[in-house]
Design an enzyme around this catalytic site. Structure first.
Site, PDB file in Angstrom:
ATOM      1  N   LYS A 117      32.614  29.603  39.519  1.00 38.64           N
ATOM      2  CA  LYS A 117      34.066  29.576  39.706  1.00 38.64           C
ATOM      3  C   LYS A 117      34.469  28.353  40.524  1.00 38.64           C
ATOM      4  CE  LYS A 117      33.993  33.663  41.548  1.00 38.64           C
ATOM      5  NZ  LYS A 117      34.267  35.005  42.089  1.00 38.64           N
ATOM      6  N   GLY A 125      41.886  39.028  45.741  1.00 39.94           N
ATOM      7  CA  GLY A 125      41.205  39.870  44.767  1.00 39.94           C
ATOM      8  C   GLY A 125      40.878  39.207  43.446  1.00 39.94           C
ATOM      9  N   CYS A 171      37.047  39.738  42.603  1.00 37.90           N
ATOM     10  CA  CYS A 171      36.754  41.125  42.221  1.00 37.90           C
ATOM     11  C   CYS A 171      37.296  41.408  40.829  1.00 37.90           C
ATOM     12  CB  CYS A 171      37.388  42.100  43.211  1.00 37.90           C
ATOM     13  SG  CYS A 171      36.917  41.864  44.936  1.00 37.90           S
TER      14      CYS A 171
END
Length: 264
Positions: A176, A210, A213
């Protein structure tokens, strides 16, 4: 018909609802899957940060997972916040007890607000026990640096770190690039057979709580539903981009995404 997709999530709880187990359940449900959980820790947090972490006894963590696997079953597992060496060892056993279900491992180390969510001495356990068990590993740049010892400040660095993680035993790695500077964000899915690049204009927003996740759980849902890896990641990546774009603007810090954007 596509499988419903049963996902067992082994991760921490976020009282603010933007990350952790709460984000995971929302994501799996929004993408048509079925979410079950084994909670590793209760955190006290909101968009401004984490002010408390309360680990769940490890025998209870394992019992939660065992109860789910023995009855409902799982088509994929997703791991998030683990906390310490003993928790990593426990979750590795859980993964081994479900050999037919691919594991998406999100090596959570630091919360968006900067709070440590993995003990420093547990990084070695993640490298030794979790990375080789990952059907898909989803590190951000700082996590990749901690796992490989390599600096990650560019797209080329992402690839070098990804190659190192594949060499450490991960079956696939989604590197990422959100922490890598630039007007565009580039994520790279790497497997022994090649790579797929996902790229978009960087969204100018503070509402990114988030995202990690959510992305990992979305990937796990696709795998649980029988999607090929690249397709599962592509759908997950697009889902997170839209969830960020539709963020509801809640809180005074790093705000949550809109996990239900497709419903609106």
């Amino acid at each position: 018909m596509r499988s419903l997709g049963r996902v067992l999530i082994v991760a921490g709880s976020d009282s603010g609802g933007g990350a952790g187990i709460q984000a995971d359940i929302k994501t799996v449900t929004a993408l048509g899957g079925y979410a079950a959980t084994a909670v590793t820790a209760i955190t006290v947090q909101n968009t401004l940060g984490v002010t408390g972490v309360h680990p769940i006894p490890l025998d209870v963590v394992e019992a939660q997972a065992r109860a789910v696997l023995d009855d409902i079953g799982a088509d994929a597992l997703k791991t998030g916040m683990l906390g310490d060496i003993a928790a990593v060892e426990t979750v590795a056993r859980i993964l081994d007890s479900a050999p037919g279900a691919p594991a998406v491992v999100d090596p959570v180390m630091v919360a968006k607000g900067g709070a440590a969510l993995l003990a420093e001495d547990a990084v070695g356990a993640v490298k030794r026990l979790m990375v080789p068990r990952a059907a898909l590993l989803t590190p951000n740049a700082p996590e990749a640096e901690a796992l490989t010892g390599l600096a990650v400040g560019s797209a080329d660095d992402l690839r070098r770190a990804g190659e190192a993680l594949l060499a450490m035993g991960a079956k696939a790695v989604l590197m990422k690039g959100g922490h890598v500077p630039g007007e565009r964000v580039t994520d790279v899915l790497m497997t022994p057979d090649g790579e797929t690049v996902f790229e978009a204009e960087r969204q100018d927003t503070r509402h990114t709580h988030g995202t990690g996740c959510t992305l990992a759980s979305a990937c796990a849902t696709g795998l649980a539903q029988g999607m090929p890896l690249t397709d599962a990641v592509a759908r997950a990546w697009a889902y997170v981009q839209e969830a960020m774009a539709h963020a509801p603007g809640l809180g005074r810090g790093h705000g949550p995404l809109d996990h239900g954007w497709a419903l609106r």
